[in-house]
Design a protein around this motif. Structure first.
Motif, PDB file in Angstrom:
ATOM      1  N   LEU A 311       0.831  -1.172  -0.038  1.00  0.00           N
ATOM      2  CA  LEU A 311       0.032  -0.014  -0.082  1.00  0.00           C
ATOM      3  C   LEU A 311       0.671   1.417  -0.069  1.00  0.00           C
ATOM      4  N   GLY A 312       2.172   1.390   0.362  1.00  0.00           N
ATOM      5  CA  GLY A 312       3.065   2.205   0.502  1.00  0.00           C
ATOM      6  C   GLY A 312       3.267   2.485   1.724  1.00  0.00           C
ATOM      7  N   GLY A 313       4.562   3.500   2.068  1.00  0.00           N
ATOM      8  CA  GLY A 313       4.923   3.578   3.277  1.00  0.00           C
ATOM      9  C   GLY A 313       4.058   4.356   4.171  1.00  0.00           C
ATOM     10  N   PHE A 314       4.429   4.376   5.625  1.00  0.00           N
ATOM     11  CA  PHE A 314       3.839   4.922   6.610  1.00  0.00           C
ATOM     12  C   PHE A 314       4.023   6.523   6.713  1.00  0.00           C
ATOM     13  N   SER A 315       3.333   7.319   7.152  1.00  0.00           N
ATOM     14  CA  SER A 315       3.537   8.893   7.287  1.00  0.00           C
ATOM     15  C   SER A 315       4.575   9.064   8.417  1.00  0.00           C
ATOM     16  N   SER A 316       4.624   8.079   9.501  1.00  0.00           N
ATOM     17  CA  SER A 316       5.432   8.272  10.734  1.00  0.00           C
ATOM     18  C   SER A 316       6.211   7.212  10.810  1.00  0.00           C
ATOM     19  N   ALA A 317       7.139   7.408  11.573  1.00  0.00           N
ATOM     20  CA  ALA A 317       7.959   6.180  12.022  1.00  0.00           C
ATOM     21  C   ALA A 317       7.129   5.372  13.134  1.00  0.00           C
ATOM     22  N   SER A 318       6.454   6.123  13.991  1.00  0.00           N
ATOM     23  CA  SER A 318       5.757   5.824  15.261  1.00  0.00           C
ATOM     24  C   SER A 318       4.336   5.461  15.037  1.00  0.00           C
ATOM     25  N   ASP A 319       3.958   4.412  15.727  1.00  0.00           N
ATOM     26  CA  ASP A 319       2.627   4.268  15.653  1.00  0.00           C
ATOM     27  C   ASP A 319       2.036   4.705  16.998  1.00  0.00           C
ATOM     28  N   GLY A 320       2.698   5.599  17.755  1.00  0.00           N
ATOM     29  CA  GLY A 320       1.966   6.358  18.911  1.00  0.00           C
ATOM     30  C   GLY A 320       2.060   5.449  20.071  1.00  0.00           C
ATOM     31  N   SER A 321       2.555   3.917  20.069  1.00  0.00           N
ATOM     32  CA  SER A 321       2.426   3.404  21.269  1.00  0.00           C
ATOM     33  C   SER A 321       3.837   3.425  21.965  1.00  0.00           C
ATOM     34  N   ASP A 322       4.713   4.003  21.436  1.00  0.00           N
ATOM     35  CA  ASP A 322       6.021   4.007  22.178  1.00  0.00           C
ATOM     36  C   ASP A 322       6.166   5.396  22.942  1.00  0.00           C
ATOM     37  N   ASP A 323       4.925   5.949  23.257  1.00  0.00           N
ATOM     38  CA  ASP A 323       4.965   6.997  24.056  1.00  0.00           C
ATOM     39  C   ASP A 323       5.817   8.390  23.511  1.00  0.00           C
ATOM     40  N   ALA A 324       6.099   8.196  22.246  1.00  0.00           N
ATOM     41  CA  ALA A 324       7.074   9.138  21.464  1.00  0.00           C
ATOM     42  C   ALA A 324       6.020  10.407  21.312  1.00  0.00           C
ATOM     43  N   GLY A 325       4.954  10.183  21.074  1.00  0.00           N
ATOM     44  CA  GLY A 325       4.064  11.366  20.876  1.00  0.00           C
ATOM     45  C   GLY A 325       4.255  12.051  19.725  1.00  0.00           C
ATOM     46  N   PRO A 326       3.148  12.909  19.314  1.00  0.00           N
ATOM     47  CA  PRO A 326       3.434  13.550  18.006  1.00  0.00           C
ATOM     48  C   PRO A 326       4.493  14.752  18.294  1.00  0.00           C
ATOM     49  N   SER A 327       4.811  15.200  19.312  1.00  0.00           N
ATOM     50  CA  SER A 327       5.912  16.162  19.417  1.00  0.00           C
ATOM     51  C   SER A 327       7.353  15.709  18.814  1.00  0.00           C
ATOM     52  N   ARG A 328       7.570  14.514  19.426  1.00  0.00           N
ATOM     53  CA  ARG A 328       8.867  14.055  19.307  1.00  0.00           C
ATOM     54  C   ARG A 328       8.862  13.444  17.878  1.00  0.00           C
ATOM     55  N   GLU A 329       7.606  13.068  17.108  1.00  0.00           N
ATOM     56  CA  GLU A 329       7.734  12.575  15.890  1.00  0.00           C
ATOM     57  C   GLU A 329       7.823  13.906  15.110  1.00  0.00           C
ATOM     58  N   ARG A 330       7.246  14.754  15.249  1.00  0.00           N
ATOM     59  CA  ARG A 330       7.560  16.317  14.346  1.00  0.00           C
ATOM     60  C   ARG A 330       8.986  16.607  14.518  1.00  0.00           C
TER      61      ARG A 330
END
Length: 335
Positions: A311-330
């Motif tokens: 289907l194509g790659g993911f938009s982020s490395a994290s699925d949110g379950s690692d407590d990285a959260g949106p801020s760290r992903e950004r």
């Protein structure tokens, strides 16, 4: 289990939901900024056409044209006094099409978010939110909806308020959140947190899951997150038809019918029992999805690698379950 959706879920391994409402109505001439709910009164034949196209493409469930039909959203168009009328007619038109189909088709009363922020960050209270949703729920019930379909929710508080409104209306309901920020909703809810929330509700939904978001791959990663919690409640997957791109003055979704057929099969194999499309999903996508679901045997639960390959790659490395959260992903993406 007396409602139509529960009966279908008892008899079938999977059900197919519908596709986009807005995209289809824009193609019929809806103007940007125009509330689609007004078309229930002003353009009823186009709403019948919308519903009928989903049924003819193979949908077992279609959503009413009432996503923004709550008082908070309609107030933006000075139509807050028309909640009862607009929602009742949305459901009545749906009932007409479903009953003429010759098979069991579920009319799902769409209820989108209020667009307001809850206390203490905003001003919306639980009591007011329940009143807003309850008014809409009663109108959809009066019009003949089989089930309420709460969708594109970001906040746990809003999910709880909608659940309470469904209880007050005496209606079965389904609920989906939109996971669009590094595997989380805009308000930070993870897939695991939604499962926990659903399990603790005094009036839980018949089925729950994810809709919209940023693409089919990300949505399926969230579905895998639901399934990993061991939930036995039916899971809903309603992903967008690819990624939106601006082209010749309008938004175009790049997902082909072939890609959406692949998505539908992967969603089923990932654990979803109700599978549909969201933004950009047209009747031709639905037909391909139905054909694939009927012709391709169920396979093993897909891995993240197989999802991204197909289907194509993911938009982020994290699925949110690692407590990285949106801020760290950004931060990671900026770096």
């Amino acid at each position: 289990m007396t409602d139509a959706l529960s009966r279908l879920l008892e008899d079938r391994d999977w059900l197919m939901a519908d596709g986009a409402t807005g995209t289809n109505l824009f193609n019929m001439g809806l103007s940007s900024g125009e509330p689609p709910e007004l078309w229930n009164i002003d353009q009823p034949d186009n709403i019948r056409k919308l519903y009928r196209a989903a049924v003819e493409a193979g949908s077992d469930i279609f959503l009413t044209n009432s996503f923004g039909g709550n008082a908070a959203r309609l107030k933006l168009h000075n139509a807050q006094g028309r909640v009862a009328e607009l929602n009742r007619v949305a459901a009545e038109l749906g009932r007409e099409i479903a009953d003429a189909s010759g098979r069991t088709v579920v009319v799902a009363g769409s209820m989108g978010p209020t667009g307001e922020i809850f206390e203490p960050m905003g001003t919306l209270t639980h009591k007011v939110a329940v009143e807003i949703f309850h008014e809409q729920a009663e109108a959809l019930k009066a019009g003949g909806a089989d089930v309420l379909w709460v969708e594109t929710i970001s906040a746990a508080e809003e999910f709880k308020a909608a659940a309470e409104a469904a209880r007050l209306a005496g209606m079965p309901w389904c609920g989906t959140m939109s996971f669009d920020t590094a595997g989380r909703t805009m308000m930070g809810i993870t897939a695991a947190a939604l499962v926990d929330l659903v399990n603790k509700l005094p009036n839980p939904p018949l089925a729950f899951g994810a809709n919209c978001g940023v693409g089919a791959s990300d949505l399926l990663r969230t579905v895998l997150g639901f399934a990993a919690q061991g939930t036995e409640r039916p899971i809903i997957a309603k992903g967008n038809a690819g990624i939106p791109k601006y082209h010749d003055g309008h938004i175009h979704y790049d997902g082909t019918p072939e890609l959406m057929a692949e998505y539908a099969v992967l969603a089923r194999d990932a654990g979803a029992r109700i599978i549909g499309g969201c933004c950009g999903t047209m009747p031709e996508h639905l037909k391909a999805m139905r054909a694939a679901l009927e012709s391709r045997p169920k396979g093993p639960r897909p891995s993240l690698d197989s999802i991204s390959e197909r289907l194509g790659g993911f938009s982020s490395a994290s699925d949110g379950s690692d407590d990285a959260g949106p801020s760290r992903e950004r931060r990671r993406r900026r770096g």
